[in-house]
Design an enzyme around this catalytic site. Structure first.
Site, mmCIF file in Angstrom:
data_model
loop_
_atom_site.group_PDB
_atom_site.id
_atom_site.type_symbol
_atom_site.label_atom_id
_atom_site.label_comp_id
_atom_site.label_asym_id
_atom_site.label_seq_id
_atom_site.Cartn_x
_atom_site.Cartn_y
_atom_site.Cartn_z
ATOM 1 N N GLU A 81 18.010 -59.810 57.238
ATOM 2 C CA GLU A 81 16.562 -59.287 56.765
ATOM 3 C C GLU A 81 15.409 -60.334 57.263
ATOM 4 O OE1 GLU A 81 16.113 -60.168 52.403
ATOM 5 O OE2 GLU A 81 18.384 -60.347 52.505
ATOM 6 N N CYS A 113 20.662 -58.916 51.235
ATOM 7 C CA CYS A 113 21.653 -59.677 51.453
ATOM 8 C C CYS A 113 23.297 -58.981 51.607
ATOM 9 C CB CYS A 113 22.032 -60.635 50.532
ATOM 10 S SG CYS A 113 20.558 -61.787 49.967
ATOM 11 N N THR A 156 15.432 -72.505 46.486
ATOM 12 C CA THR A 156 16.414 -71.406 46.735
ATOM 13 C C THR A 156 16.368 -70.806 48.245
ATOM 14 O OG1 THR A 156 15.529 -69.468 45.752
ATOM 15 C CG2 THR A 156 16.921 -70.857 44.467
ATOM 16 N N SER A 205 15.857 -60.586 39.067
ATOM 17 C CA SER A 205 16.592 -60.367 40.111
ATOM 18 C C SER A 205 18.120 -61.003 39.562
ATOM 19 C CB SER A 205 16.230 -61.272 41.390
ATOM 20 O OG SER A 205 16.437 -62.492 41.234
ATOM 21 N N HIS A 244 28.347 -63.741 46.341
ATOM 22 C CA HIS A 244 26.993 -63.929 47.101
ATOM 23 C C HIS A 244 26.591 -65.202 46.247
ATOM 24 C CE1 HIS A 244 23.044 -63.560 48.694
ATOM 25 N NE2 HIS A 244 22.440 -63.268 47.674
ATOM 26 N N LYS A 253 27.185 -67.952 37.026
ATOM 27 C CA LYS A 253 26.728 -66.891 36.085
ATOM 28 C C LYS A 253 27.564 -65.562 36.278
ATOM 29 C CE LYS A 253 22.086 -68.144 35.696
ATOM 30 N NZ LYS A 253 21.513 -68.456 34.328
ATOM 31 N N ASN A 301 20.441 -70.628 50.422
ATOM 32 C CA ASN A 301 20.682 -69.025 50.463
ATOM 33 C C ASN A 301 20.563 -68.757 51.976
ATOM 34 O OD1 ASN A 301 20.930 -66.463 49.997
ATOM 35 N ND2 ASN A 301 19.231 -66.301 48.796
ATOM 36 N N SER A 334 19.539 -57.395 47.280
ATOM 37 C CA SER A 334 18.423 -57.184 46.208
ATOM 38 C C SER A 334 18.147 -55.591 46.667
ATOM 39 C CB SER A 334 17.327 -57.907 46.258
ATOM 40 O OG SER A 334 17.558 -58.963 45.550
HETATM 41 P P1 HMG Z 1 13.004 -71.252 37.705
HETATM 42 O O1 HMG Z 1 11.774 -70.729 37.029
HETATM 43 O O2 HMG Z 1 13.082 -72.515 38.315
HETATM 44 O O3 HMG Z 1 14.130 -71.081 36.583
HETATM 45 O O4 HMG Z 1 13.484 -69.961 38.441
HETATM 46 P P2 HMG Z 1 14.513 -71.879 35.132
HETATM 47 O O5 HMG Z 1 13.154 -72.589 34.417
HETATM 48 O O6 HMG Z 1 15.331 -70.841 34.475
HETATM 49 O O7 HMG Z 1 15.773 -72.855 35.652
HETATM 50 C C1 HMG Z 1 16.702 -72.773 36.279
HETATM 51 C C2 HMG Z 1 17.926 -73.385 35.691
HETATM 52 O O8 HMG Z 1 17.733 -74.679 35.601
HETATM 53 C C3 HMG Z 1 18.157 -72.786 33.975
HETATM 54 O O9 HMG Z 1 19.620 -72.759 33.774
HETATM 55 C C4 HMG Z 1 17.672 -74.111 33.183
HETATM 56 O O10 HMG Z 1 18.018 -74.206 31.972
HETATM 57 C C5 HMG Z 1 17.966 -75.217 34.174
HETATM 58 P P3 HMG Z 1 20.155 -71.424 33.242
HETATM 59 O O11 HMG Z 1 19.469 -71.232 32.048
HETATM 60 O O12 HMG Z 1 19.760 -70.226 34.209
HETATM 61 O O13 HMG Z 1 21.497 -71.656 33.011
HETATM 62 N N1 HMG Z 1 16.984 -76.507 33.943
HETATM 63 C C6 HMG Z 1 17.680 -77.744 33.900
HETATM 64 N N2 HMG Z 1 19.013 -78.029 33.983
HETATM 65 C C7 HMG Z 1 19.099 -79.341 33.971
HETATM 66 N N3 HMG Z 1 18.194 -80.182 33.833
HETATM 67 C C8 HMG Z 1 17.002 -80.141 33.772
HETATM 68 C C9 HMG Z 1 16.664 -78.499 34.025
HETATM 69 N N4 HMG Z 1 15.423 -77.781 33.700
HETATM 70 C C10 HMG Z 1 16.061 -76.433 33.869
HETATM 71 N N5 HMG Z 1 16.017 -80.810 33.492
HETATM 72 C C11 HMG Z 1 15.212 -68.603 39.858
HETATM 73 C C12 HMG Z 1 15.143 -69.787 38.884
HETATM 74 C C13 HMG Z 1 16.523 -68.529 40.312
HETATM 75 C C14 HMG Z 1 14.697 -67.099 39.081
HETATM 76 C C15 HMG Z 1 14.221 -68.804 40.997
HETATM 77 O O14 HMG Z 1 14.528 -70.046 41.690
HETATM 78 C C16 HMG Z 1 14.047 -67.774 41.827
HETATM 79 O O15 HMG Z 1 13.255 -66.929 41.835
HETATM 80 N N6 HMG Z 1 14.826 -67.606 43.196
HETATM 81 C C17 HMG Z 1 14.899 -66.700 44.065
HETATM 82 C C18 HMG Z 1 15.553 -65.580 43.485
HETATM 83 C C19 HMG Z 1 17.207 -65.434 43.274
HETATM 84 O O16 HMG Z 1 17.731 -66.481 44.061
HETATM 85 N N7 HMG Z 1 17.555 -64.502 42.735
HETATM 86 C C20 HMG Z 1 19.203 -64.643 42.592
HETATM 87 C C21 HMG Z 1 19.658 -63.120 42.392
HETATM 88 S S1 HMG Z 1 19.022 -62.107 43.256
HETATM 89 C C22 HMG Z 1 20.011 -61.950 44.693
HETATM 90 O O17 HMG Z 1 20.949 -62.969 44.894
HETATM 91 C C23 HMG Z 1 19.424 -61.648 46.013
HETATM 92 C C24 HMG Z 1 18.784 -62.554 47.243
HETATM 93 O O18 HMG Z 1 19.783 -63.386 47.709
HETATM 94 C C25 HMG Z 1 18.006 -61.641 48.254
HETATM 95 C C26 HMG Z 1 18.533 -60.655 48.925
HETATM 96 O O19 HMG Z 1 19.303 -60.146 48.605
HETATM 97 O O20 HMG Z 1 18.052 -60.763 50.195
HETATM 98 C C27 HMG Z 1 17.682 -63.398 46.383
#
Ligand code: HMG
Length: 414
Positions: A81, A113, A156, A205, A244, A253, A301, A334
């Site tokens: 991609e 992906c 990521t 996502s 993935h 998860k 990633n 996605s």
């Molecule tokens: P965020 O806003 O940083 O998330 O975004 P958060 O505030 O929810 O924190 C993430 C985790 O860290 C949480 O854990 C928090 O509790 C924890 P969870 O509740 O999820 O278990 N946390 C802590 N832990 C320990 N100590 C601390 C602390 N503070 C917080 N002090 C998000 C996270 C993944 C949404 C963001 O990074 C993002 O948007 N990433 C890109 C999208 C993505 O990877 N999505 C995955 C699914 S889609 C997919 O896999 C397809 C893809 O590969 C693309 C394709 O297909 O081409 C992306």
């Protein structure tokens, strides 16, 4: 006829950034990255690397390790991609760089992906349909994951490629014919024309990924149901599960969701195990899934390549223990499309289990945040390789709207 992966080789870029350093620069606790997301380092491309050089380096290593003449390749499928042109596929540059012959189908596959799996399944079907032709397919998944600096997606990112030789003498993974699929039009992650960085609705996502896992796994499990004893969980028949992995916590998860679905479907009521569910799922994750994500926690990633880097990393660490056993694989792209499928690791896999990943990770140069930001904002410049460069090809830049590639001097001499 057995069909599957005969050989696998990986390539990851020469630079990496520590997520602890990024956490300091962004003023967030480093545990959020290392424990919250599960990432420790992410791979960063040097100016002389792009999606083509990553793919070609993985492809060359795969062919060399397999001892296969490029002329034996009858199909070259490039999943990405990170396309470089609206018309000209990444694969045709790779076709030339690898010296693959004229009589070959070459094309690019896209569905975020998921395209790596689309390519693998297409290649396997082509092998099944071409009995007697004795030609092999080369599948390469190659990507550079980019989000905006300082956005939630920033930790990521990553980059890398995996090449897989697909044929009827699988020594790495024999693919089973059945799979479960799931597709739905969702706006969870996308990259409109003209944008270098992806747009993402991050939390959504994660939900889309888990819904697609439920859809694909449920369909697969129903196909497998007649073979299962009453109350037998499908996961008990699988030695490992690979997911993935956009970031390692996502795999955790996913594993939880899959185990919950599996146990419920087996009649092992989730409620029955509820008081110990967290411990049971954590133990199941350690046994079935943790090793598979170890390498990617140092790469980040890699979109289309992610699931197959997990496979490569798993086999480098556990080939002997997995010989003769089944593994389950979940692919998510996605947008979205997903597939759950299984394969058997053949006996004797130890002799082909080195995908080159471990050595590449050891040889990388760590860069600081200032250098990372400079690289991220400098655009496509191309150039000469840095001193410690492990790649086999270099991107020299774009001249007259044409991309130019070559070999690094040391590699040419080799
Ligand atoms: P965020 O806003 O940083 O998330 O975004 P958060 O505030 O929810 O924190 C993430 C985790 O860290 C949480 O854990 C928090 O509790 C924890 P969870 O509740 O999820 O278990 N946390 C802590 N832990 C320990 N100590 C601390 C602390 N503070 C917080 N002090 C998000 C996270 C993944 C949404 C963001 O990074 C993002 O948007 N990433 C890109 C999208 C993505 O990877 N999505 C995955 C699914 S889609 C997919 O896999 C397809 C893809 O590969 C693309 C394709 O297909 O081409 C992306």
């Amino acid at each position: 006829m057995s069909v599957g992966i005969e050989r696998i080789a990986a390539y990851v870029p020469s630079y990496a950034l520590s997520l602890r350093d990024l956490a300091v620069a962004r003023d967030v606790p480093s545990e959020k990255m290392t424990a919250g997301l599960g990432v420790h380092e992410m791979a960063i491309v040097a100016p002389c690397e792009d999606v083509v050089t990553l793919a070609a380096s993985a492809g060359l290593r795969c062919l060399r390790r397999a001892g296969v003449d490029p002329g034996e390749i009858g199909m070259l499928l490039l999943a990405t991609e990170t396309g470089v042109d609206h018309s000209k596929p990444v694969g045709i540059f790779v076709h030339e760089l690898l010296g693959i012959g004229r009589h070959c189908r070459v094309y690019e596959l896209k569905h975020a992906c998921y395209a790596g799996t689309a390519a693998l399944m297409t290649a396997a079907d082509w092998v099944r349909a071409s009995v007697g032709r004795r030609r092999k397919a080369l599948v390469i998944a190659s990507d550079i994951a980019r989000y905006e600096l300082r956005s939630p997606g920033e930790p990521t990112q990553g980059a890398g490629a995996v090449a897989m030789l697909v044929g009827n003498e699988p020594r790495v993974l024999t693919l089973e014919a059945d799979s479960g699929t799931f597709a739905a039009n969702v706006y969870d992650f996308w990259r409109p024309f003209g944008r270098r960085e992806a747009l993402v609705d991050g939390k959504f996502s994660v939900e889309c990924y888990l819904d697609a896992l439920a859809g694909a796994f449920t369909q697969y499990r129903a196909l497998e149901r007649p073979q299962l004893a009453p109350e037998e969980a499908l996961s008990d028949r699988l030695a490992r599960l690979l997911y993935h992995t956009p970031f390692p916590k996502m795999a955790a998860k996913a594993h939880r969701r899959l185990i919950e679905l599996d146990w419920r479907a087996a009649g092992q009521r989730w409620a029955k195990v509820e008081p110990t569910a967290d411990e049971s799922v954590a133990a199941s994750f350690r046994d079935l899934a943790a090793t598979g994500i170890e390498a990617v926690s140092h790469i980040g990633n890699t979109y289309t390549a992610s699931l197959y880097l997990c496979l490569a990393g798993l086999l480098e660490r556990e080939a002997r223990a997995l010989a003769g056993r089944r593994v389950g694989l979940f692919s998510y792209g996605s947008g979205c499309c997903a597939e759950f499928f299984t394969g058997t690791v053949p006996n004797g896999v130890e002799s082909v289990a080195d995908a080159g990943l471990r050595d590449l990770l050891k040889a990388r140069t760590m860069i600081d945040v200032a250098e990372y930001e400079r690289l991220m904002t400098s655009g496509e410049v191309g150039g000469e390789p840095p001193a410690a460069f492990a790649g086999d090809f270099v991107f020299r830049g774009v001249r007259n709207d044409r991309r130019e590639y070559g070999r690094p001097r040391a590699s040419m001499a080799a």
